[in-house]
Design an enzyme around this catalytic site. Structure first.
Site, PDB file in Angstrom:
ATOM      1  N   HIS A 119     -10.003   0.187   2.399  1.00  0.00           N
ATOM      2  CA  HIS A 119      -9.647   1.524   2.878  1.00  0.00           C
ATOM      3  C   HIS A 119     -10.890   2.298   3.329  1.00  0.00           C
ATOM      4  O   HIS A 119     -10.865   2.983   4.354  1.00  0.00           O
ATOM      5  CB  HIS A 119      -8.936   2.330   1.779  1.00  0.00           C
ATOM      6  N   CYS A 150       0.861  -1.185   0.000  1.00  0.00           N
ATOM      7  CA  CYS A 150       0.000   0.000   0.000  1.00  0.00           C
ATOM      8  C   CYS A 150       0.892   1.228   0.000  1.00  0.00           C
ATOM      9  O   CYS A 150       1.887   1.267   0.725  1.00  0.00           O
ATOM     10  CB  CYS A 150      -0.884  -0.027   1.246  1.00  0.00           C
ATOM     11  N   HIS A 183      -8.997  -4.059  -2.185  1.00  0.00           N
ATOM     12  CA  HIS A 183      -8.062  -3.318  -1.335  1.00  0.00           C
ATOM     13  C   HIS A 183      -8.593  -1.900  -1.072  1.00  0.00           C
ATOM     14  O   HIS A 183      -8.572  -1.421   0.070  1.00  0.00           O
ATOM     15  CB  HIS A 183      -6.680  -3.274  -2.007  1.00  0.00           C
ATOM     16  N   GLU A 184      -9.090  -1.249  -2.113  1.00  0.00           N
ATOM     17  CA  GLU A 184      -9.540   0.142  -1.950  1.00  0.00           C
ATOM     18  C   GLU A 184     -10.832   0.216  -1.130  1.00  0.00           C
ATOM     19  O   GLU A 184     -11.020   1.144  -0.340  1.00  0.00           O
ATOM     20  CB  GLU A 184      -9.712   0.825  -3.311  1.00  0.00           C
TER      21      GLU A 184
HETATM   22 ZN   LIG Z   1      -3.755   0.840   0.253  1.00  0.00          ZN
END
Ligand SMILES: [Zn+2]
Length: 136
Positions: A130, A85, A126-127
């Site tokens: 977040h 990341c 992954h996003e």
């Molecule tokens: Zn990330």
């Protein structure tokens, strides 16, 4: 406008709020900031530029794609992988799904659904993590 990347883990651990049309500039900033970091980065969420709204951008097979309020509505075929990341040094292990269906608002804030597979699906997962304050 290109924004600087947030690396404060306390801030990045907060859950983001739903986005609406007043957040269009944040979406544009994310596109600009992803473009500026594309050597080492394939996706980005709004909290990485300091805004706690559910907005992500990612490389969709060579073209940037922007989503507001993305939500995974179906997932299939889990596997173990390791991810890095831009906001955190190193890589970490995680479980991802090879195929996902995502509900989201597009750049014009119109509701859409789309199925993604393989690497693009991984970036989106992954996003979205977040947006939920999950750091992988
Ligand atoms: Zn990330």
């Amino acid at each position: 406008m290109i924004q600087s990347i947030v690396k404060d883990l306390d801030f990045l651990s907060k859950i983001s709020e739903p986005a609406d049309e007043r957040d269009a500039q944040v979406g544009q900033d994310l596109l600009d900031t992803l473009e500026a970091n594309k050597q080492g980065c394939v996706g980005m969420a709004a909290n990485m530029i300091g805004v706690l709204k559910r907005i992500i951008v990612f490389d969709n097979a060579g073209k940037p794609m922007l989503m507001y309020n993305p939500e995974i509505i179906r997932k299939a075929d889990p596997y173990e992988t390791e991810e890095g990341c831009l906001s955190i040094p190193g890589t970490r292990k995680t479980t991802r799904y090879r195929q996902i269906r995502v509900a989201f608002l597009n750049e014009q804030f119109k509701p859409r659904q789309k199925t993604f597979t393989a690497y693009t699906a991984q970036i989106i997962q992954h996003e979205i993590d977040h947006c939920n304050g999950i750091l992988i």
